[in-house]
Every structure is written in C-alpha cells, then in structure tokens.
Motif scaffolding. Structure first.
Motif, PDB file in Angstrom:
ATOM      1  N   CYS A   1       0.846  -1.197   0.000  1.00  0.00           N
ATOM      2  CA  CYS A   1       0.000   0.000   0.000  1.00  0.00           C
ATOM      3  C   CYS A   1       0.885   1.251   0.000  1.00  0.00           C
ATOM      4  O   CYS A   1       1.885   1.315   0.714  1.00  0.00           O
TER       5      CYS A   1
ATOM      6  N   TYR B   1       0.216   4.241   1.102  1.00  0.00           N
ATOM      7  CA  TYR B   1      -0.151   5.288   2.058  1.00  0.00           C
ATOM      8  C   TYR B   1       0.722   5.217   3.309  1.00  0.00           C
ATOM      9  O   TYR B   1       1.900   5.477   3.239  1.00  0.00           O
ATOM     10  N   CYS B   2       0.179   4.822   4.429  1.00  0.00           N
ATOM     11  CA  CYS B   2       0.901   5.102   5.677  1.00  0.00           C
ATOM     12  C   CYS B   2       2.048   4.139   5.957  1.00  0.00           C
ATOM     13  O   CYS B   2       2.249   3.142   5.270  1.00  0.00           O
TER      14      CYS B   2
ATOM     15  N   GLY C   1       2.625  -0.033   6.138  1.00  0.00           N
ATOM     16  CA  GLY C   1       3.233  -0.801   5.051  1.00  0.00           C
ATOM     17  C   GLY C   1       2.533  -2.113   4.768  1.00  0.00           C
ATOM     18  O   GLY C   1       3.168  -3.175   4.662  1.00  0.00           O
ATOM     19  N   CYS C   2       1.209  -2.071   4.605  1.00  0.00           N
ATOM     20  CA  CYS C   2       0.444  -3.308   4.408  1.00  0.00           C
ATOM     21  C   CYS C   2       0.690  -3.929   3.034  1.00  0.00           C
ATOM     22  O   CYS C   2       0.791  -3.222   2.025  1.00  0.00           O
TER      23      CYS C   2
ATOM     24  N   LEU D   1      -6.868  -4.649   5.407  1.00  0.00           N
ATOM     25  CA  LEU D   1      -6.627  -3.346   4.790  1.00  0.00           C
ATOM     26  C   LEU D   1      -7.569  -2.357   5.456  1.00  0.00           C
ATOM     27  O   LEU D   1      -8.652  -2.722   5.891  1.00  0.00           O
ATOM     28  N   CYS D   2      -7.190  -1.100   5.495  1.00  0.00           N
ATOM     29  CA  CYS D   2      -8.101  -0.084   6.012  1.00  0.00           C
ATOM     30  C   CYS D   2      -8.910   0.497   4.851  1.00  0.00           C
ATOM     31  O   CYS D   2      -8.796   0.054   3.699  1.00  0.00           O
TER      32      CYS D   2
ATOM     33  N   GLY E   1      -6.638   1.717   1.950  1.00  0.00           N
ATOM     34  CA  GLY E   1      -6.016   0.624   1.203  1.00  0.00           C
ATOM     35  C   GLY E   1      -7.025  -0.129   0.361  1.00  0.00           C
ATOM     36  O   GLY E   1      -6.761  -0.481  -0.795  1.00  0.00           O
TER      37      GLY E   1
ATOM     38  N   PRO F   1      -4.383   2.696  10.634  1.00  0.00           N
ATOM     39  CA  PRO F   1      -5.566   1.910  11.021  1.00  0.00           C
ATOM     40  C   PRO F   1      -5.326   0.413  11.177  1.00  0.00           C
ATOM     41  O   PRO F   1      -5.923  -0.217  12.063  1.00  0.00           O
ATOM     42  N   VAL F   2      -4.486  -0.175  10.351  1.00  0.00           N
ATOM     43  CA  VAL F   2      -4.322  -1.630  10.463  1.00  0.00           C
ATOM     44  C   VAL F   2      -3.539  -1.990  11.722  1.00  0.00           C
ATOM     45  O   VAL F   2      -3.838  -2.994  12.389  1.00  0.00           O
TER      46      VAL F   2
HETATM   47 FE1  SF4 Z   1      -2.448   1.349   3.665  1.00  0.00          FE
HETATM   48 FE2  SF4 Z   1      -4.269   1.452   5.593  1.00  0.00          FE
HETATM   49 FE3  SF4 Z   1      -2.306  -0.325   5.703  1.00  0.00          FE
HETATM   50 FE4  SF4 Z   1      -1.787   2.232   6.096  1.00  0.00          FE
HETATM   51  S1  SF4 Z   1      -3.053   0.913   7.386  1.00  0.00           S
HETATM   52  S2  SF4 Z   1      -0.587   0.837   4.810  1.00  0.00           S
HETATM   53  S3  SF4 Z   1      -3.208   3.214   4.691  1.00  0.00           S
HETATM   54  S4  SF4 Z   1      -3.942  -0.266   4.172  1.00  0.00           S
END
Ligand code: SF4
Length: 685
Positions: A9, A11-12, A15-16, A42-43, A46, A172-173
């Motif tokens: 992912c 985004y944050c 690191g999903c 996933l949030c 994601g 979030p995850v």
């Molecule tokens: Fe992406 Fe959400 Fe995982 Fe962050 S917590 S890496 S934004 S899926």
C-alpha cells in the motif's frame, strides 16, 4: 485470471501488503494474507486503491514553462541549468526536496547525485516534517537511528501507551491489530494521551487530556517516580550513561505543566511503573514540535531506565506517517545523514562512501533541512531547486510564503504524478513521474520491514520512474557511467553492497546478506545477519555509541506556549479516509463521502462566545494566512483549542489550506517544524 501481483500500500507507514488482481473489468485489490504487517487486513484507504488509479489530472508529458515538451529537451534543460548554477555559484546553490513517497531506489539515486556528484548535502525530504525528531532522539540515545521493536510488541504488551498518535485513523491496520490483541487478552491496558478526544480514545482504559506540548513533563514524572520507587533496572543501567543527570532533571518537573487532574496523573504513573511489558507508541503529536527531540528522549529515558527495550512486548515505538519515511532514513535522504546510517560528520564514513561510489567529490557538511532550504530559496541562495513527489507549497509551514519563494526561484523543476498541484503550478519544468502500480522498487515500514512495490500496469503517456529521470539528468551532467542502471534491481544490488561496507564500519544497517532475488523478494525485516536475523535491537545492551552504551538525555520540559489574547490554539492532523493533499484519495467518491469538506472542531463554549453556528462557516486568520472552514461544534476539543485537518489544498482561503496558518518554529536538534499547532483568530464568515 492471472495470478495476483504482490505489492505494498502506498499510504501510511504500516506498510500493508496488497494483492492486485487484474481482470477484463479492471483491477481489484485485497489485503495480502501472507504479509506480516497486515495478515490480509486493509483499512478504508487501502481497500479503495483500485478507485484511485484513474488518469484524471495526471501529468503525462514533460512541460517547459507550461508548454508540452519532449523528454530530451526537458532533461537537457534541467541538466544545463543545474550545471550552470553550480559552476557560477557553487554546489550549495542548488537543492533537492524529495519525499517519503519515493521508493528507496529513487531515493538512492537522488542522494547519490546530490551528495557524491554535485557535492552538496542540500537534499532533504518531506519526512523532515514527519519524523525527524524521532531520528534525532534515537541518535542521541542509541547512537543510531534504530527502531528497537516490532509490531507484534503492541500485541504482546500488557500496557500500550499511545501518545501524540491517532492510531485509529492514521495507522488503522496497526490499530486493528491492537484491538484484536486486546480483545484476545482483556487484561491488556491501553492509555491514550492526547489533548483532543480522537477516534483512538475509544480503546482507552485511561484517557489523559494533556495540555498541548507537555509530553516531556509527563514522561519526566514517570522517570522520577521510577527512580523514587526503586524501580529502575540497575543491571540494564550498566549499559546506559547519563541516568543520574536525567533523573535529577526529571525530578524537578512540575506536574502542573501537564494540565492533568492529579488523580489521573497518579493512575498513569502507577500503571507505567507497575507494568513490566510496556510499549510507548508515539507519532506526529510528539515529533511535530519545536521540542520534539526532547519529547522523544523523555520517552526513551523511561524505557532505558527500566531495561524495557528490545524485549518482547516492551519498548518505545515511533510509527512513521509515510510509506517510505523509514526507507528514506536508511538510504540517507536527509540533509544531515549519509546512506546506510553512516554519519555525514564522520570523515572515515564520507571517504568510504565516496570510494564506494567512485565519485568526484563528497558533501562534507550537513545540508539545509526542509525549512532552512525554503528560507534559502526565499533569500536567493538556492537558485535551482528540484522538487520530487511532494507539494511543499501546500504542506510546508507558512505555505503561502513558501509558494512565493518557489515562484521567485531562478529555476524550479518538479517531478510529479499530477499536473496541477499548488507546487507544479509554480514550476519552470515539469517532469511526469510514474505512479503506484506503474513502477518497481522497495519501501521500509515502521518496524524495519522492507517490502517490494511491484508494477502491475504500464506507465501512462510519457511518465517515467523517478530513478530513471534522476539518472538521465546525471548522465547529461557528465556522470552517466555511475548512474547506468537498467532497472531498480540493479540499484538495489548496489545499495545492498554499500550497506555491507557500512556494516563493516559498524553501521546497524546491513542488508547485504538479505533475501536474495529482487523479483521474488518477500517482505523482510532487517537486520538479516544470522546473529540478529529478524530480531529486535538492544536486548543485549549493546548500542551504537562509541562506548557501546545508551545515553539517557536530561530533558527540561518547555514552558507552556504563550497565549495571545483573542486567539485559539489550532491543532492540525489527518482524517481517516484521506491521504496528504488528496491527489489519490480525492479520486474515490467512497473515501470522500466520509468527510466531504474541510472543517473546524470548536468547543461549544468558544462557539457561543465567538458567535459560530453549527455547520456555519468560520474564518481562521493570523499573520501568515487564512482559511475558511465548516464549523463542527464538539466537546472533542477543550475550550481554547480548535482542530482542523491538513488535507485540503488550493490557492484561496476558501480551499482550507491549513498549513498556510502554521508558523512552524523548528526543533533545534532535528530541524523538524512544529506543524501541529498555531495561534489563530477565529470569526464567523
Ligand atoms: Fe495502507 Fe491502511 Fe495499511 Fe496504512 S493501514 S498501509 S493506509 S492499508
């Protein structure tokens, strides 16, 4: 159907892992069940990735002065103007401002070009705005920028303390993992320390509505109590210096600084002191402060004094905002660091890196950090600037001033995915960059896990990966042989070899015996050496300082910030479903539906006093800028404080570009600006 592409992912910093399935109807995404960061979760951001890869607004061809141009013409111009500026004014007259959105291979190429070939350290990153105080705190305490623990420590702890972290919305995850662990072990306790009642507070057994900026005082009080109660670990303290001075300074801290009810404060101190397995998680609320490094060290002091570090379920834990903030730290993307955690101020390290790169020169002094860099642009000292994958005219403190400085710079290049951002509109040359899903590389998440990002479709138009653009400019500046990579895997191999040399010089960052084939590389924790493979740091009491001991740093808490009559204290932060300036998440109707417009949280008492109505408009202003926001009256904020999100951009006040109002004094150690706060006048609009 073809087999799914395993990627990460964008985004944050959690690191999903993401599985991308390509079908005739398009792509779908799902969480990668085999990725150790998320195990399939996933949030909202994601899971909406497939909705955000359209070409709306994309920059698809190079542009010179707003007109479409060919790649050769644009690259020739960039190389010529940088070379001419360096020849006339020296290497420190140019700068690169890069991003935690870059992949490690992109970062490596930019850092090598600036430090080893141009010969300046004027390369800094928007990660300076995110976690530079954690880096500085780690280096002061451990002698290296090392994250000691792992995500699973949050699940193994008996007490998780979240301070300056809205984990539920910003990571979030990781929050979901914490929720699941707490549900499996109800005896686990969670404390949330935040001046504002965020979504994360729903998990809190104990909620500390701390006075803004007083975190160092709070952790000093914990340290003082540990010492008074005889709960420090005398065995582990043999591996630590400075304990007596840090404890003496901590003991002088005034509990009133925290603004907390004494009973709540006592409850927290008793919990922290009485629980062996403690993890203290911290994020932007700690780092984005003019005293962020001290706050970090106040937290680290408590863990060092008790030996609660590097053991399962114990340790301080900095969670980074961006997907590759950690990769940028490792690869030397900060103005005061060399690659592979080597020290720019160490002549042996500089010589070794120059020798490895066979470069004609080497930066020998720290370069300009983010805020300093734009001040130098404003002063005309930086005359040629290359901004990569970031939007400083929107995200820097005093964003209007930064925009004016960029507009007045003699020559500005912007490499970006999007055609029209607050910053691309100011550029002399625009270079179209490949986006997520269109390029290959690696990122490192907050627990030191290196994962692959993989392309699953061709770059549109004429977009190219950043490493390629950088190497093509380097070639035109006369250094082609040193940048003659054909793929990111070749860059990674060079980087891994450099890390092996760094390891021989004592660096903790050595990935030279990593997991082998780049194409099939699984998500991999570093270090990879047999002695420490996949493990935690500092369990053995060995640190990366010259004497091998950690340092506890005496921290004198900052006095409460002065309050100007007629102003409110603005607190800034993220919301759940948007990312940075929304260039990607803004493309998803589903994500935009969560919160559709910029808003201002105001306490009912302040709203009544000022004359603000629910869902009316408020104008925020101070000497730096203004913003018009929708009013949300709520007791989530305390009287005297307001909150606004950071994501909205645009060049007029109605757009809600909040960083225009943020003054951003910087931390003297880390150079990180205080992006979280500003004093503002609020009036009905
Ligand atoms: Fe992406 Fe959400 Fe995982 Fe962050 S917590 S890496 S934004 S899926």
């Amino acid at each position: 159907m073809t087999s799914p592409i395993r990627t990460t992912c964008p985004y944050c910093g959690v690191g999903c892992g993401v599985l991308v399935n390509r079908t005739d109807q398009g792509i779908t995404v799902s969480g990668d069940p085999d990725h150790p960061a998320n195990f399939g979760r996933l949030c909202s951001k994601g899971s909406a990735l497939a909705e955000t890869i359209g070409l709306e607004g994309r920059l698809l061809t190079p542009r010179i002065a707003g007109q479409e141009a060919g790649w050769d013409e644009a690259l020739d111009l960039v190389a010529r103007r940088f070379a001419e500026t360096i020849a006339l004014h020296g290497p420190d007259s140019v700068g690169f401002y890069v991003s935690g959105q870059l992949l490690t291979e992109d970062y490596y190429a930019a850092n090598k070009l600036m430090k080893g070939f141009i010969g300046s350290a004027n390369i800094d990153t928007n990660s300076r705005l995110c976690m530079a105080s954690s880096v500085a705190g780690h280096r002061r305490a451990f002698g290296s920028d090392t994250v000691p623990g792992l995500y699973e420590d949050l699940e193994l702890a008996d007490l998780v303390v979240l301070t300056g972290s809205n984990l539920a919305w910003c990571h979030p995850v990781l929050y979901q993992r914490l929720l699941a662990a707490r549900s499996a072990r109800p005896e686990m306790r969670v404390v949330v320390i935040d001046p504002r009642r965020t979504a994360t507070c729903e998990i809190a057994d104990l909620l500390l509505p701390i006075a803004p900026g007083s975190d160092a005082a709070l952790f000093n009080l914990v340290l003082a109590a540990l010492a008074e109660r005889g709960l420090t670990d005398t065995g582990f303290l043999q591996h630590v210096t400075g304990a007596a001075a840090a404890i003496a300074t901590a003991s002088a801290s005034d509990p009133a600084l925290t603004g907390l009810d004494p009973a709540l404060l006592a409850q927290f101190i008793d919990l922290w002191c009485g629980t062996e397995k403690v993890v203290t998680v911290y994020s932007q609320g700690i780092n984005q402060s003019a005293t962020g490094t001290d706050k970090v060290n106040a937290i680290l002091n408590c863990h060092l004094a008790t030996g609660r570090i590097g053991r399962p379920g114990m340790g301080p834990f900095s969670v980074t905002g961006q997907p590759n903030a950690m990769g940028g730290r490792e690869v030397g993307g900060l103005a005061n660091m060399l690659a592979c955690h080597l020290a720019l101020e160490n002549p042996v390290h500089r010589e070794a890196v120059q020798d490895f790169w066979q470069s004609p020169r080497m930066a020998d002094a720290p370069g300009l950090k983010a805020v300093e860099m734009f001040e130098a642009v404003e002063a005309g000292k930086i005359k040629a600037l290359w901004i990569m994958s970031t939007n400083p005219a929107m995200s820097m403190p005093q964003a209007d001033r930064v925009a004016r400085a960029i507009a007045a710079c003699e020559f500005t290049v912007v490499s970006d995915v999007m055609a029209e951002t607050d910053t691309t509109l100011l550029a002399d040359v625009l270079l179209p960059a490949a986006a997520w899903g269109e390029k290959d590389g690696t990122v490192t998440n907050s627990e030191r896990r290196i994962s692959r990002q993989r392309a699953f479709r061709a770059a549109p138009g004429e977009a190219r990966p950043d490493w390629k653009i950088i190497s093509q400019v380097a070639e035109r500046m006369g250094w082609g042989a040193s940048f003659a990579w054909n793929s990111p895997s070749e860059i990674h191999a060079e980087y891994a070899a450099l890390s092996g040399m760094a390891g021989q010089l004592g660096s903790d960052f050595d990935i030279s015996d990593g997991p082998g084939d780049y194409e099939t590389m699984p998500p991999t924790l570093w270090p990879q050496s047999p002695a420490r493979r996949g493990g935690r740091f500092f369990t053995d009491g060995r640190f990366h300082t010259p004497d091998g001991k950690a340092r506890m740093v005496p921290v004198t808490p900052a006095a409460p910030a002065p309050h100007r009559p007629g102003t409110l204290r603005l607190n800034t932060g993220r919301i759940r479903d948007h990312w940075h300036s929304m260039t990607r998440t803004g493309l998803s109707p589903r994500l935009s539906a969560h919160i559709a417009e910029p808003f201002l949280e105001v306490h009912p008492d302040d709203a009544t006093r000022i004359g603000l109505n629910p869902a009316g408009l408020a104008q925020l202003s101070n000497g730096h800028g203004s913003a018009i926001l929708r009013v949300l009256i709520t007791d989530r904020v305390t009287p005297g404080q307001v909150f606004a999100p950071i994501h909205w951009s645009g060049r007029n006040a109605a757009a809600g570009r909040i960083d225009a109002l943020v003054t951003g004094p910087t931390d003297p150690v880390s150079g990180q600006p205080a992006l979280k706060e500003a004093l503002v006048h609020v009036a009905p609009f």
